[in-house]
Design a protein around this motif. Structure first.
Motif, PDB file in Angstrom:
ATOM      1  N   ASN A  33       0.824  -1.213   0.000  1.00  0.00           N
ATOM      2  CA  ASN A  33       0.000   0.000   0.000  1.00  0.00           C
ATOM      3  C   ASN A  33       0.856   1.260   0.000  1.00  0.00           C
ATOM      4  N   THR A  34       1.985   1.203   0.690  1.00  0.00           N
ATOM      5  CA  THR A  34       2.886   2.356   0.719  1.00  0.00           C
ATOM      6  C   THR A  34       3.524   2.572  -0.644  1.00  0.00           C
ATOM      7  N   ALA A  35       3.962   1.488  -1.279  1.00  0.00           N
ATOM      8  CA  ALA A  35       4.533   1.606  -2.627  1.00  0.00           C
ATOM      9  C   ALA A  35       3.510   2.165  -3.604  1.00  0.00           C
ATOM     10  N   TYR A  36       2.269   1.722  -3.483  1.00  0.00           N
ATOM     11  CA  TYR A  36       1.212   2.221  -4.364  1.00  0.00           C
ATOM     12  C   TYR A  36       0.987   3.714  -4.144  1.00  0.00           C
ATOM     13  N   TRP A  37       0.981   4.136  -2.887  1.00  0.00           N
ATOM     14  CA  TRP A  37       0.810   5.561  -2.583  1.00  0.00           C
ATOM     15  C   TRP A  37       1.941   6.385  -3.209  1.00  0.00           C
ATOM     16  N   ILE A  38       3.180   5.915  -3.055  1.00  0.00           N
ATOM     17  CA  ILE A  38       4.331   6.623  -3.629  1.00  0.00           C
ATOM     18  C   ILE A  38       4.170   6.762  -5.141  1.00  0.00           C
ATOM     19  N   ALA A  39       3.806   5.680  -5.792  1.00  0.00           N
ATOM     20  CA  ALA A  39       3.754   5.649  -7.264  1.00  0.00           C
ATOM     21  C   ALA A  39       2.613   6.467  -7.839  1.00  0.00           C
TER      22      ALA A  39
END
Length: 249
Positions: A214-220
């Motif tokens: 979820n954090t990677a998705y938010w960053i991207a």
């Protein structure tokens, strides 16, 4: 958006693949274990394309990228997730072979993947590179030796990417988790000693692979003018401890 994830056969990589596909994106899932890639691709459907790839082999990287059809070739997000820790012994007792494997995967493989994909991002003026670091890259601990050093490399390489990429429209982030359960990380590190691996998380509520995804998705998916340089994540049950002291009592 097309996302390329290394080390997608388990753990963070598989969770990230699910998160991006569930949110309507296409994902290139790569790793060395073809059976797991095929199973994940079957689960995710046409939005996922499996690629058997060894990041420590430059010919494997080139072959995989050269084989992509045109509709999959414009990679918007590269997630350098492939990595591992091996061993918890002190440096003077550790395996040089284990050290070499960690350096080859966590450092050399990461930079080889980045160098292969980055030029096209710069040419287009857009793209995001997310490198999986660790709190071990900043905080030393007994037995961390080369693993921590490789993650310190990831941190510094990512910051230097930022220096090089200013004004190009390409972003770079070091995503550095702390204690995270529900993955193969400790089982691999402890050479298949599942009982010892389970004790690492005993009595804790660690981060999960889904938290990292979820954090990677938010960053991207942030607006393109925003770059997250670094995120360090820990569960609330983890914190910074005192310096190691050897007492002769």
């Amino acid at each position: 958006m097309i996302v390329f994830i290394t080390g997608a056969t388990a753990g963070f990589g598989a969770a990230m693949a699910r998160t991006f596909v569930q949110n309507g994106h296409k994902v290139l899932i790569s790793g060395r274990r073809e059976d797991r890639l095929q199973a994940l691709a079957a689960e995710l459907g046409a939005a996922a394309r499996p690629i058997v790839l060894d990041v420590t082999d430059k010919a494997s990287i080139k072959g995989a990228l050269d084989s992509l059809p045109a509709e999959w070739s414009q990679i918007d997000v590269l997630i350098n997730n492939a990595g591992l820790a091996l061993g918890v012994t002190p440096a003077h007792e550790s395996s040089l072979e284990d050290w070499d494997t960690m350096i080859a995967t966590n450092c050399s493989g990461l930079v080889a993947m980045t160098r292969a994909i980055l030029p096209a991002m710069v040419a287009r003026g857009s793209g995001t590179v997310i490198n999986l670091g660790s709190v071990a890259g900043d905080t030393p601990y007994p037995g961390g030796n080369v693993y921590g050093a490789t993650k310190a490399f990831v941190e510094q390489f990512t910051l230097n990417l930022r220096a090089d990429l200013v004004g190009t429209g390409v972003r770079a982030t070091n995503l550095a988790p702390g204690l995270c359960g529900g993955t193969e990380f400790s089982n691999v590190r402890l050479k298949g000693n599942d009982a010892a691996a389970a004790k690492v998380y005993e009595g804790t509520e660690p981060l999960t692979a889904e938290d990292i995804a979820n954090t990677a998705y938010w960053i991207a998916t942030l607006p393109v003018h925003i770059n997250i340089n670094r995120i360090e994540m820990m569960p609330t049950c983890q914190g910074y401890g005192p310096l190691t002291i050897k007492r002769n009592l």
